[in-house]
Design a protein around this motif. Structure first.
Motif, short mmCIF file in Angstrom:
data_model
loop_
_atom_site.label_atom_id
_atom_site.label_comp_id
_atom_site.label_asym_id
_atom_site.label_seq_id
_atom_site.Cartn_x
_atom_site.Cartn_y
_atom_site.Cartn_z
N GLY A 77 53.78 37.54 72.40
CA GLY A 77 55.05 36.88 72.06
C GLY A 77 56.05 37.80 71.40
N GLY A 78 55.77 39.12 71.31
CA GLY A 78 56.67 40.05 70.61
C GLY A 78 56.34 40.09 69.12
N GLY A 79 56.97 41.05 68.41
CA GLY A 79 56.75 41.18 66.97
C GLY A 79 55.29 41.38 66.62
N LEU A 80 54.61 42.19 67.40
CA LEU A 80 53.15 42.30 67.26
C LEU A 80 52.71 42.87 65.91
N ALA A 81 53.37 43.96 65.47
CA ALA A 81 52.97 44.57 64.19
C ALA A 81 53.16 43.57 63.04
N GLU A 82 54.28 42.83 63.07
CA GLU A 82 54.54 41.85 62.02
C GLU A 82 53.48 40.74 62.05
N ALA A 83 53.12 40.34 63.27
CA ALA A 83 52.11 39.27 63.39
C ALA A 83 50.76 39.76 62.86
N ILE A 84 50.40 41.01 63.18
CA ILE A 84 49.11 41.55 62.69
C ILE A 84 49.16 41.67 61.16
N ALA A 85 50.28 42.17 60.64
CA ALA A 85 50.44 42.30 59.19
C ALA A 85 50.27 40.93 58.52
N GLY A 86 50.88 39.92 59.13
CA GLY A 86 50.80 38.57 58.57
C GLY A 86 49.37 38.07 58.47
N ARG A 87 48.57 38.35 59.51
CA ARG A 87 47.17 37.89 59.49
C ARG A 87 46.38 38.57 58.38
N PHE A 88 46.62 39.88 58.20
CA PHE A 88 45.91 40.58 57.12
C PHE A 88 46.34 40.04 55.75
N LYS A 89 47.65 39.81 55.60
CA LYS A 89 48.14 39.29 54.31
C LYS A 89 47.54 37.91 54.03
N ASP A 90 47.50 37.06 55.07
CA ASP A 90 46.91 35.72 54.90
C ASP A 90 45.45 35.81 54.47
N ALA A 91 44.79 36.90 54.90
CA ALA A 91 43.37 37.07 54.54
C ALA A 91 43.23 37.78 53.19
N GLY A 92 44.37 37.96 52.49
CA GLY A 92 44.34 38.56 51.16
C GLY A 92 44.22 40.07 51.16
N ARG A 93 44.52 40.69 52.31
CA ARG A 93 44.37 42.14 52.40
C ARG A 93 45.69 42.84 52.13
N ASP A 94 45.60 43.98 51.44
CA ASP A 94 46.76 44.80 51.13
C ASP A 94 46.95 45.79 52.30
N LEU A 95 48.11 45.74 52.97
CA LEU A 95 48.34 46.59 54.15
C LEU A 95 48.12 48.07 53.83
N GLY A 96 48.55 48.50 52.64
CA GLY A 96 48.44 49.90 52.25
C GLY A 96 47.01 50.36 52.07
N ALA A 97 46.09 49.41 51.94
CA ALA A 97 44.68 49.77 51.71
C ALA A 97 43.83 49.62 52.98
N LEU A 98 44.47 49.27 54.11
CA LEU A 98 43.71 49.08 55.35
C LEU A 98 43.19 50.41 55.87
#
Ligand SMILES: C[S@@+](CC[C@H](N)C(=O)[O-])C[C@H]1O[C@@H](n2cnc3c(N)ncnc32)[C@H](O)[C@@H]1O
Length: 273
Positions: free
Chosen positions: A12-33
């Motif tokens: 549906g587009g915006g793939l990186a944002e969508a992936i980032a959103g899923r990690f954030k929802d799971a309580g994950r810090d993007l900078g620590a992935l």
């Protein structure tokens, strides 16, 4: 044909944002992935990161190697090998949405100085002769009818003696493929060749094949386990579903059938240019 392929993968587009959103929802810090955290979504081939590492181990990579990844997708294999060996990897992929997301994910894990991506067609690689020390292509040629052009281009851009690692889904002896599958919802964008045809294609392009591994049995187990996890709703924060959509469980079930019946095989080749 290319438009149908890119439409299949673009989601549906915006793939990186969508992936980032899923990690954030799971309580994950993007900078620590880590690259391992991303592997459930960015190693988009059968047997995932383990298969990439198996291939990499045979590619004679060093920290000064220049490596090309043909059909690089979201960039998982490129990042995995750059991180493991310190090499530089250039990914090229037909799907612009994947290239954009691949750049973003590379930044998250701090590999942007060694891994880059550009949009382009494997049948017409925009690189000069003898540019790379090694090249790989993982599960991309299944969408490409003109495989002779892909392998001729790979041979051209590799230095003499360079390693070309190929890991693909091939047509098996068990009959026609059940669709949808992860690389195609219907047969018009699926172009599988048999193991015998693959050997002819690679040798006709001028490669010497030094190692062949048929991983069909391992692939069957891998898909059985994926299907079972999905059936029990035990899934990591992000999976291929984020771009393949609601068809993923049906695709996984079909892949179990395709592999069990040997309608498909997974085979890797290590070739010398
Ligand atoms: C199943 S994905 C595999 C991605 C990646 N190699 C991996 O293993 O994670 C197949 C990829 O091949 C790409 N592809 C298909 N046809 C292509 C072409 N003609 N040139 C370049 N890339 C292509 C698709 O856009 C898609 O990203």
């Amino acid at each position: 044909m290319n438009d149908q392929v890119t439409a299949h993968y673009s989601g549906g587009g915006g793939l990186a944002e969508a992936i980032a959103g899923r990690f954030k929802d799971a309580g994950r810090d993007l900078g620590a992935l880590t690259t391992t955290d991303l592997a459930t979504v960015d190693e988009f081939h059968i047997r995932g990161r383990a298969a990439t590492l198996e291939l990499g181990a045979r590619m004679r990579l060093r920290d000064d190697s220049q490596v090309l990844d043909i059909g690089s997708g979201l960039g998982g294999p490129a990042r995995t090998l750059a991180e493991r060996y310190g090499c530089h990897v250039t990914g090229i992929d037909l799907t612009a949405a994947f290239c954009d997301a691949a750049e973003a994910l590379t930044g998250w894990v701090g590999l942007a100085d060694r891994v880059t991506f550009r949009q382009g067609d494997a049948t017409d690689l925009p690189f000069e002769k003898d540019r790379f020390d090694a090249a790989m292509t993982i599960h991309a040629a299944m969408n490409i009818a003109a495989k002779d052009k892909v392998y001729a281009n790979a041979k051209r851009v590799l230095k003499p003696g360079g390693v070309f690692a190929v890991y693909d889904v091939l047509q098996g002896e068990g009959g026609d493929v059940f669709f949808p599958v992860p690389w195609a919802r219907e047969p018009s964008i699926s172009h599988l060749v048999t193991p015998e045809e693959m050997v002819t294609l690679l040798t006709d392009a001028g490669f010497k094949i030094s190692h062949v591994h048929d991983s069909t049995e391992e692939s069957q187990v891998w898909f059985e386990e994926m299907f079972e996890r999905m059936a029990n709703a035990v899934t990591p924060p992000v999976t291929f579903k984020i771009f393949l959509g609601e068809d993923l469980p049906v695709m996984a079930r079909n892949q179990v059938r395709n592999l069990t019946d040997r309608r498909i095989r997974t085979v890797s080749y290590i070739c010398e240019a």
